[in-house]
Each structure stands twice: as C-alpha cells, then as structure tokens.
Write a protein that holds these residues in place. Structure first.
Motif, mmCIF file in Angstrom:
data_model
loop_
_atom_site.group_PDB
_atom_site.id
_atom_site.type_symbol
_atom_site.label_atom_id
_atom_site.label_comp_id
_atom_site.label_asym_id
_atom_site.label_seq_id
_atom_site.Cartn_x
_atom_site.Cartn_y
_atom_site.Cartn_z
ATOM 1 N N LYS A 159 0.813 -1.208 0.000
ATOM 2 C CA LYS A 159 0.000 0.000 0.000
ATOM 3 C C LYS A 159 0.855 1.269 0.000
ATOM 4 C CE LYS A 159 -3.848 -0.151 2.456
ATOM 5 N NZ LYS A 159 -4.843 0.108 3.552
ATOM 6 N N LEU B 109 5.159 -6.306 -4.610
ATOM 7 C CA LEU B 109 4.400 -5.060 -4.593
ATOM 8 C C LEU B 109 2.936 -5.416 -4.376
ATOM 9 C CD1 LEU B 109 6.104 -3.455 -7.711
ATOM 10 C CD2 LEU B 109 6.590 -2.917 -5.319
ATOM 11 N N CYS C 97 -0.252 -1.621 -4.240
ATOM 12 C CA CYS C 97 0.507 -0.404 -4.539
ATOM 13 C C CYS C 97 -0.166 0.399 -5.646
ATOM 14 C CB CYS C 97 1.937 -0.757 -4.950
ATOM 15 S SG CYS C 97 2.951 -1.383 -3.590
ATOM 16 N N SER C 98 0.122 1.693 -5.639
ATOM 17 C CA SER C 98 -0.350 2.597 -6.691
ATOM 18 C C SER C 98 0.855 3.100 -7.459
ATOM 19 C CB SER C 98 -1.116 3.766 -6.060
ATOM 20 O OG SER C 98 -1.467 4.710 -7.040
ATOM 21 N N ILE D 12 3.283 -9.219 -7.879
ATOM 22 C CA ILE D 12 2.432 -8.029 -7.922
ATOM 23 C C ILE D 12 1.015 -8.476 -7.594
ATOM 24 C CG2 ILE D 12 1.637 -6.085 -9.309
ATOM 25 C CD1 ILE D 12 4.054 -6.541 -11.135
ATOM 26 N N CYS E 3 -2.837 -4.711 -7.131
ATOM 27 C CA CYS E 3 -2.445 -3.366 -7.583
ATOM 28 C C CYS E 3 -3.488 -2.919 -8.598
ATOM 29 C CB CYS E 3 -1.037 -3.392 -8.178
ATOM 30 S SG CYS E 3 0.236 -3.770 -6.943
ATOM 31 N N CYS F 212 -5.023 -8.195 -10.173
ATOM 32 C CA CYS F 212 -4.848 -6.886 -10.820
ATOM 33 C C CYS F 212 -5.939 -6.768 -11.892
ATOM 34 C CB CYS F 212 -3.448 -6.764 -11.413
ATOM 35 S SG CYS F 212 -2.141 -6.780 -10.156
#
Length: 507
Positions: A303, A324, A327-328, A353, A356, A380
């Motif tokens: 985050k 990750l 995350c942005s 990932i 995200c 995602c």
C-alpha cells in the motif's frame, strides 16, 4: 504440560461461554443484562483460548459483579497483570524446538492484532535463518504450520487451501495478543548484549526512552512502527548504526514517509518490508538510502505509491525478489527510461504483484530482466495485456496470472518460454484463448485454470505430455473431458468451488 493438551485448542463461542460460566459462576444477585455484558467482554479478551478463560475466570469466582467490572476496566486500560497468564503459557514455549523458539519470538515484532500475510513472515525467515542461497520457502511454511498446530498462532486461508509453489499471499497469520506478549517476554529474556530483535514504537515525533543505545550492535531483526502523526523526522536516530541488522520491518501510517537515512548503515541487511496501515497509499521518499546495501535480496512494499522506475534506478545488484502489494503506480508509471534492467537488476528471480488496482500494463523493461524464474501478477483487475516481449524470459519457470479478469489472451510469444513448468490462469474470467503453439512448451507440467471454461484450447495442447490440470467441474467438462484419450498421461483434478469470506479480514 503436553503441547496437545485441550487447553491449547480454541473453542467456539458457545463452548467458551460454557467454560467461563463453569469456572466463574454468575455472581449472586447480579442483574442478567449487566452480567451478560461483562461476560461478552471477558470472552472477547480470551479469544476462545481455554487456558486464558481459566486464568482470567478463576479469580472472579465468588466475587461480586462490581469486582468483575473492575477487572474488565483494568484490561481496557492495559493494566492487566499478565504474569500469571505468561507463566501458564510458558510450558508451551519451553517445549518448542530451538528453531521454532526463534521464529515464535519473531512474531512479537509485528503489531498487535496485525493480520500478516504468510509470505511476509516467510521472506523474513528465509533470509534470517536460511542456511544456503537456495533455501526453500517450503521449510519455513512448515515452521508456521508447526506453530499453528501448537496453537501459538492461527493460519487463515484467503483463497485456495493448497498453497502451491511457494505462493503464500493467500494465507493470513494472526496471533492472540497474549501470545504476542509471551513472544515479547521471551525475547526480552535474551542477554542484554546479545539481543537479536528489537521493536521501536514511535508515537507522533515522540521517541520512547529506550532507543536501543546499548543493544543495537547485536540486533538482527529490527521493527519500527510509526503512526499517522509521524513527520518522518529521524533526527534522534540519524547518528545510529545497526551493523548486524538483516531484516527490517517498517509499519507506517502516514501519507508521506521518508525512509530513515540510517538504513544505509545496515550493510548486512537482506530483507526490507514496508507495510502501510493507513487508508490510502503512502508516498515513499529517500529510497536512495537502499542504494548502498550490498546484501539486500528481498523488498516487499504494501500500500505505497511508487513507480517501477523507482525500483529500477536503485541499481540493486543482488535483489532476488520484489513484492508489490496494493501499490499505486501513478501517471509517471509510463515514463520511458534508458536504464538496462538486466544490468540494474541482474539477480532478480521473482516478482510478485498483487492487488495493484491501477496496473493496466506492465513496464517496458519487464522482459529485459532475463534472470526471472517466477512472475506472479494476481488480483490486478485492470491488467488487460502482457508485453509481446515476454517470450524473452528464457529462464521463467512459473507464470501466475490469477484473477486478472480483464486479461483476454496471452501473447503468442508465451510459447517461447521453453523453461515454463507451471501456468496459473485461474479466475481470469475474460481469458478467451491460449497461444496457438502452447504445445511447444515441453517442460510445462501443470496448468491451473479454475473458472476458465470460456477459454479456447488450441489443437497443439494435445502435444503436452504428463500434464496436470487443476480446474473447476465446468472447465473440466467443457475443455478437457474429450482430451483424456488423446493426450499422454493427462491428469485432470477437479477442485471444489470455495466461497471464502476471510478476505474481509484484510479490511
């Protein structure tokens, strides 16, 4: 006391209440409503552990209701004397094998009531206790299972119960606050000059009296927690050095967070975990303090607001795994850069990932880090395309694309991944076709494709031998049922659909 004693097993709400009423009957003339409210608070405190119900309930037996209320109020003010509880829990710790004692004490470095992904803990343990560069995460997952079997922590699955190929993002670890107190208590029993772990809690910009002045030379696992009022001013610690720290856990809550400059002194640092507990992604700055760390092998960010270029520009020559989560990446995510990923991240083997939400396309250099062995992109929902150059990842053994619901196809170049052994496309609801030449992947031995019955299988899939497929019943009937006699040693395993609400525990 044996580790399998029933007092170490958790009870359901009904049985927990029955036990408490048994050890501490209702006070004489106590109003029913008031009594029930006090019972509820006590049971919440005990969290279903019979041992705690007995320890906290027995002293209440025969006492008036006002005494019960006084005890409950003292707990809410964190004035409870836990010595008796810890003493009763001590046999559970003493019976552990030495390596499990170390792992259990590490749990005290996490925040109270924190819901921890198993992958976070395993990343730390692999680097703290791994005896070789190839130490497997499976061994450390067993450590978690061992601690859970002895009721020293709890494992909560978020998705599939089977955690394949070292993927533990879908498994939560929680620990009762009293067990966490036991972990902290045991850790403090270490010799003062040989303290292996230390937790620093900073409220606002007010540092605690204990700043580890005499113990930091021996610490291997350092955790630092700050709240939403912290200004990222590290003046009181700027001169500190932590020469033996190998694992760093930063729990943050502020919207802007500057990494402490003293990280640059941690020459033995192997793993950095940054977890943001605030409502929105936190903007990280001062990432350059990671540049000079020659042994950094794992970075996990949760985050935070960051770009792939931020990581790429760190030039981390020994980084093996990048995670990750939630995350942005922001608008600058698509900026171009001339940095050669194969030189900036020459040792990177795994990228993970997860969740995200603004990720709709991978960066240009994703296919340049040719040392990759595992690529996991999960949950995602905006990701709609993979780069054609993904076929350049000649060492890739695992490609996981779970729950990427906007992904409609895999690039034809995926058929060039000659070392690919495991393809996971489960819950990719929009996936309509696989590469035409997927049958060329002669090392491919496992495909997971739950809820992918709308995906078209190319004819070349018949060339795959000794293939294990895991899917739901509908996918099995629509896609694979007619191929069982046309393929060599095809093994289709139907997985039951699970409706798991544990994901809500992350919120």
């Amino acid at each position: 006391m044996r580790k399998d004693h029933p007092r170490y097993s958790s009870l359901n709400e009904k049985d927990a209440k029955a036990l408490l009423v048994h050890v501490a009957p209702r006070p004489y003339n106590a109003p029913q409503a008031e009594y029930e409210e006090v019972l509820r608070k006590i049971l919440k405190r005990c969290n279903g552990l019979p041992l705690l119900i007995e320890v906290l309930g027995v002293p209440l037996k025969g006492k008036p209701l006002y005494y019960w209320k006084g005890q409950v109020e003292s707990w809410s003010e964190k004035e409870t004397n836990l010595d008796g509880v810890l003493k009763l829990l001590q046999p559970s710790f003493t019976a552990l094998e030495p390596h499990l004692k170390e792992c259990f004490m590490d749990m005290g470095s996490f925040l109270e009531d924190q819901k921890i992904r198993a992958s976070v803990i395993i990343d730390i343990w692999v680097e703290l206790y791994g005896k070789s560069p190839t130490s497997s995460s499976l061994a450390y997952m067993k450590y978690l299972d061992d601690l859970a079997s002895q009721n020293l922590l709890k494992l909560i699955p978020l998705g599939r119960k089977e955690h394949e190929d070292g993927f533990y993002n879908e498994l939560l670890v929680t620990q009762h606050d009293v067990l966490r107190e036991l972990a902290i208590h045991q850790s403090k029993q270490e010799a003062v000059l040989e303290r292996k772990r230390h937790s620093l809690v900073i409220q606002g910009d007010n540092y605690p009296d204990d700043l580890l002045l005499s113990q930091r030379e021996s610490v291997r696992f350092l955790s630092i927690s700050t709240d939403d009022l912290f200004s990222s001013s590290w003046e009181e610690m700027d001169s500190f050095q932590f020469p033996k720290v190998e694992a760093l856990l930063l729990n943050i809550s502020s919207s802007n967070y500057a990494l402490p400059g003293f990280i640059a002194t941690m020459k033995k640092l192997k793993v950095v975990i940054i977890i943001n507990h605030g409502p929105d992604p936190a903007k990280l700055t001062n990432l350059s303090c990671l540049n000079s760390l020659p042994n950094l092998k794992r970075i996990r960010l949760e985050k935070v607001e960051i770009t792939f270029l931020d990581i790429l520009q760190l030039q981390l020559g020994r980084l093996k795994k990048l995670s990750l989560v939630m995350c942005s990446f922001g608008e600058v995510f698509y900026d171009t850069d001339e940095t050669d990923a194969s030189k900036a991240l020459p040792s990177l083997q795994e990228i993970d990932i997860d969740y995200c939400y603004d990720l709709d396309e991978l960066p240009y250099w994703i296919s340049e880090a040719v040392s990759w062995e595992k690529l996991s992109i999960t949950n995602c929902h905006k990701l709609s395309i993979l780069p054609e150059a993904i076929g350049n990842l000649s060492k890739l053994e695992l490609l996981r694309l779970c729950s990427c619901i906007s992904l409609s196809e895999l690039p034809e170049t995926t058929a060039r991944l000659n070392n690919l052994q495991f393809l996971d496309i489960s819950d990719c609801l929009g996936l309509r076709k696989l590469p035409l030449e997927i049958g060329r992947l002669d090392k491919l031995k496992k495909i997971s494709m739950n809820k992918c019955w709308k995906c078209e299988l190319p004819d070349s899939v018949r060339n795959l031998e000794n293939l294990e497929v895991k899917c739901d019943e509908e996918t099995e009937m629509v896609l694979w049922k007619g191929l069982e006699e046309k393929m060599i040693n095809l093994n289709v395993q139907v997985e039951e659909t699970e409706h798991n609400l544990n994901l809500l525990r992350l919120l």
